[in-house]
Design an enzyme around this catalytic site. Structure first.
Site, PDB file in Angstrom:
ATOM      1  N   ASP A  72      -3.017   8.554   7.554  1.00 25.00           N
ATOM      2  CA  ASP A  72      -3.942   7.649   8.225  1.00 25.00           C
ATOM      3  C   ASP A  72      -3.162   6.814   9.225  1.00 25.00           C
ATOM      4  O   ASP A  72      -2.047   7.188   9.609  1.00 25.00           O
ATOM      5  CB  ASP A  72      -4.725   6.800   7.214  1.00 25.00           C
ATOM      6  CG  ASP A  72      -3.841   5.849   6.395  1.00 25.00           C
ATOM      7  OD1 ASP A  72      -2.639   5.690   6.724  1.00 25.00           O
ATOM      8  OD2 ASP A  72      -4.351   5.265   5.420  1.00 25.00           O
ATOM      9  N   HIS A  94       0.028   5.312   6.876  1.00 27.21           N
ATOM     10  CA  HIS A  94       0.673   5.863   5.686  1.00 27.21           C
ATOM     11  C   HIS A  94       1.005   7.346   5.827  1.00 27.21           C
ATOM     12  O   HIS A  94       0.229   8.101   6.424  1.00 27.21           O
ATOM     13  CB  HIS A  94      -0.249   5.666   4.477  1.00 27.21           C
ATOM     14  CG  HIS A  94      -0.653   4.235   4.277  1.00 27.21           C
ATOM     15  ND1 HIS A  94      -1.850   3.740   4.745  1.00 27.21           N
ATOM     16  CD2 HIS A  94      -0.001   3.207   3.693  1.00 27.21           C
ATOM     17  CE1 HIS A  94      -1.930   2.456   4.449  1.00 27.21           C
ATOM     18  NE2 HIS A  94      -0.823   2.105   3.806  1.00 27.21           N
ATOM     19  N   SER A 108       0.802  -1.226   0.000  1.00 25.81           N
ATOM     20  CA  SER A 108       0.000   0.000   0.000  1.00 25.81           C
ATOM     21  C   SER A 108       0.832   1.272   0.000  1.00 25.81           C
ATOM     22  O   SER A 108       0.329   2.340  -0.375  1.00 25.81           O
ATOM     23  CB  SER A 108      -0.942   0.014   1.203  1.00 25.81           C
ATOM     24  OG  SER A 108      -0.211  -0.044   2.423  1.00 25.81           O
TER      25      SER A 108
END
Length: 372
Positions: free
Chosen positions: A331, A334, A36
């Site tokens: 978040d 990240h 991610s």
């Protein structure tokens, strides 16, 4: 020690204006593999919970729309694309990745994956690293069909390749739950040896498919992300066990890359095929002293809920900060776009403490004769 206001202003200017690169770098393709941290939308096309395709993800993009990046705006590979003079690379699953767009490269990354196939099983339908490499083979066949095998080989051999794996193998596998299957099977030192042995096979295969400049990122400060602070920290201190894992993993990963460089005959120094990126060190600087880099906090996420805004995922009903540039973390896991800019700057100009044996500016200078 906190920086003065003029120092912060100069830093902000430096982040906005990256050094000029040789014009030839514009022809260089870029391939991305991983999780991610570098996924730019592949998971949008999958039935999985590991997606970033809804607001407020993408809130600071020009049209304020979610793109599939786990960021308020750009992620680190977007910023590297800027540095090599390229347009952003499209996700491999995008229907727009065809024709001339194939010459730019492709992003195969998928949120939730790890080195091991059992990492991220809770996310179900994600593109595991073996499948990403299968897609890379498909990409090469598509490119050769359109432009011929010789040009396809030049595009791949002259490309920059980046792979980001490892963090999920700790937070979404070994430490996912107490007494996880992998933690019962392996002590931490043995687990690190095991995942690096598996990673070595992945990197051999990428090299075997034609990649010749491969940036390999280490594991970041996983004990300091808001998700882990929310679960394990009373006062905002980083989780020592997770920090111990990344501290042990990163030097062993770099040693493994040195072995691979010797194996493929590239040696060290400027001839290295595999380049180690110390993302732990890149993050540590502004986690240790966020105010010196113009941040207000490196503990609380901009978007989330609960302690440190680190519980659950970022959604339209989450608590959302007003100024994303003041936060290291977007978040629970990240970085914000601004933090990503700091990280990308270290790719470009960092010393060997950050990227070894050479930084991206040196690579681009050395390889300018390879471009198609």
């Amino acid at each position: 020690m906190a920086a003065s206001s003029w120092q912060v202003a100069l830093l902000a200017l430096a982040l906005c204006v990256l050094p000029a690169l040789p014009a030839a770098s514009a022809a260089r393709a870029f391939f991305i593999f991983g999780d991610s941290l570098v996924d730019n939308g592949n998971n949008n096309y999958l039935l999985t919970s590991a997606r970033a395709d809804s607001w407020p993800y993408g809130i600071d993009t020009p049209d304020h729309r979610a793109t599939g990046r786990f960021s308020n705006g750009k992620n680190v590979v977007d910023l590297i694309s800027e540095q090599i003079g390229s347009v952003p690379v499209l996700p491999y699953l995008s229907p727009e990745l065809d024709g001339q767009n194939l010459l730019v490269g492709a992003n195969f990354a998928s949120a939730g994956i790890g080195i091991l196939n059992d990492t991220g099983i809770q996310f179900a339908n994600i593109i595991r690293i073996s499948k990403q490499l299968t897609y890379f083979e498909q990409y090469k066949h598509r490119l050769a069909k359109l432009y011929g095998p010789e040009r396809a080989a030049r595009v791949v051999g002259g490309a920059l390749t980046l792979i980001t794996l490892g963090g999920n193998d700790f937070v979404n596998n070994y430490y996912l739950v107490p007494y996880s299957a992998r933690s019962r099977e392996f002590s931490l030192p043995d687990y690190i040896k095991y995942i690096l042995s598996e990673y070595k096979q992945v990197l051999r295969r990428i090299h075997g498919l034609g990649a010749r400049r491969i940036l390999v990122t280490g594991v970041g400060p996983i004990g300091c992300v808001p998700a882990e602070l929310a679960m394990h920290s009373l006062d905002g201190s980083c989780d020592p066990e997770l920090q111990r894992a990344s501290e042990a993993y990163n030097p062993q990963m770099e040693a493994m890359l040195n072995e691979l460089n010797a194996e493929v005959g590239s040696g060290g120094g400027n001839g290295a095929v595999f380049v180690a990126v110390n993302t732990r060190r890149m993050h540590d600087d502004f986690i240790a002293d966020p105010k010196a880099y113009g941040f207000v906090t490196a503990k609380e996420a901009c978007c989330g809920q609960g302690r440190f805004n680190g519980i659950g995922i970022c959604t339209m009903v989450s608590s959302l900060c007003a100024n994303r540039d003041e936060y290291v973390f977007w978040d629970a896991f990240h970085p914000t776009e601004r933090a990503n800019r700091l990280i990308a700057q270290n790719y470009l100009t960092g010393s060997t403490d950050y990227i070894s044996p050479m930084n991206l500016s040196t690579i681009l200078h050395l390889d300018r004769h390879l471009h198609d």
